[in-house]
Design an enzyme around this catalytic site. Sequence first.
Site, PDB file in Angstrom:
ATOM      1  N   ASP A  10      -9.463  85.591  23.326  1.00  0.00           N
ATOM      2  CA  ASP A  10      -8.340  86.525  23.281  1.00  0.00           C
ATOM      3  C   ASP A  10      -7.833  86.648  21.841  1.00  0.00           C
ATOM      4  OD1 ASP A  10      -6.023  88.003  24.307  1.00  0.00           O
ATOM      5  OD2 ASP A  10      -4.904  86.158  23.925  1.00  0.00           O
ATOM      6  N   ASP A  12      -4.043  88.159  20.804  1.00  0.00           N
ATOM      7  CA  ASP A  12      -2.612  87.880  20.720  1.00  0.00           C
ATOM      8  C   ASP A  12      -2.265  86.555  21.390  1.00  0.00           C
ATOM      9  OD1 ASP A  12      -2.045  90.218  19.372  1.00  0.00           O
ATOM     10  OD2 ASP A  12      -1.616  91.355  21.186  1.00  0.00           O
ATOM     11  N   LYS A 154     -10.671  90.946  32.568  1.00  0.00           N
ATOM     12  CA  LYS A 154     -11.524  90.408  31.511  1.00  0.00           C
ATOM     13  C   LYS A 154     -12.766  89.722  32.073  1.00  0.00           C
ATOM     14  CE  LYS A 154      -7.983  89.718  27.949  1.00  0.00           C
ATOM     15  NZ  LYS A 154      -7.379  88.741  27.006  1.00  0.00           N
ATOM     16  N   ASP A 177      -4.518  82.692  26.486  1.00  0.00           N
ATOM     17  CA  ASP A 177      -3.135  82.228  26.591  1.00  0.00           C
ATOM     18  C   ASP A 177      -2.308  82.910  27.657  1.00  0.00           C
ATOM     19  OD1 ASP A 177      -2.925  84.792  25.197  1.00  0.00           O
ATOM     20  OD2 ASP A 177      -0.857  84.184  24.763  1.00  0.00           O
ATOM     21  N   ASP A 181      -5.942  86.445  31.071  1.00  0.00           N
ATOM     22  CA  ASP A 181      -7.136  85.651  30.786  1.00  0.00           C
ATOM     23  C   ASP A 181      -7.600  84.854  32.006  1.00  0.00           C
ATOM     24  OD1 ASP A 181      -7.425  86.227  27.940  1.00  0.00           O
ATOM     25  OD2 ASP A 181      -5.568  85.087  27.694  1.00  0.00           O
TER      26      ASP A 181
END
Length: 225
Positions: A10, A12, A154, A177, A181
């Site tokens: 990821d 951000d 994802k 995070d 995810d």
Amino acid sequence: MTETPPLVVDIDGTLTDETRAVDPRVFPVLSEWPEPVVVATGKAMPYPIALCEFVGIDYTVIAENGGVVFVEATDTLQIEGDKAACLAVAEAYRDMGYEMGFGEVDLANRWRETEVVVDLSQPEEPLRRLAEEHGLEFLDTGFAYHVTDASIDKGTGLDAVCAELGLEPADFLAVGDSENDAELFDVAGESVAVANADETALARADRVTEASYADGFLEAVEPYR
């Protein structure tokens, strides 16, 4: 040293600090990683493509939470998701007197092809309710509210990447995070949540770092360097 797996990561909150500034210490990690690197983000495709460009790695990206997948090695672009339904939610949200919250130009939505995002400064519950009424997924990534097709994530994005590269999701180390995810964590061979991760990501990860943000990413990949 432990054999290095392909990496899916990821942006951000994982490669960045809390202000979303990418930590320059991650650049050599990504550029020197000996196996394929996939950048998987809720951002629109230009953002992960730009990251890959400036790091100097292949454009292998999962954008818009799985809605957009590009694999440079096979010159393949996949776009999935009910954008019309997402736009209908955005219109209904505006009709209720709310805004997207990103200003007149709205760069956050300008290049999106499969979903819409709303700034965290705007009311959550009306947007969540509208998404549910339209059969869509509502995600709070900690940086924006996303309204997206419930059939993509994802994890499905990584499936698409693997189909192009001849790999399996279980081959990958995944680092992230946020709740967007979680499905990625479910299919990856090893999943790591950085310490600042939300409750969903923490619960679905195989391990959790002691450090947060980019420090957490560096800790996550340390066994393979």
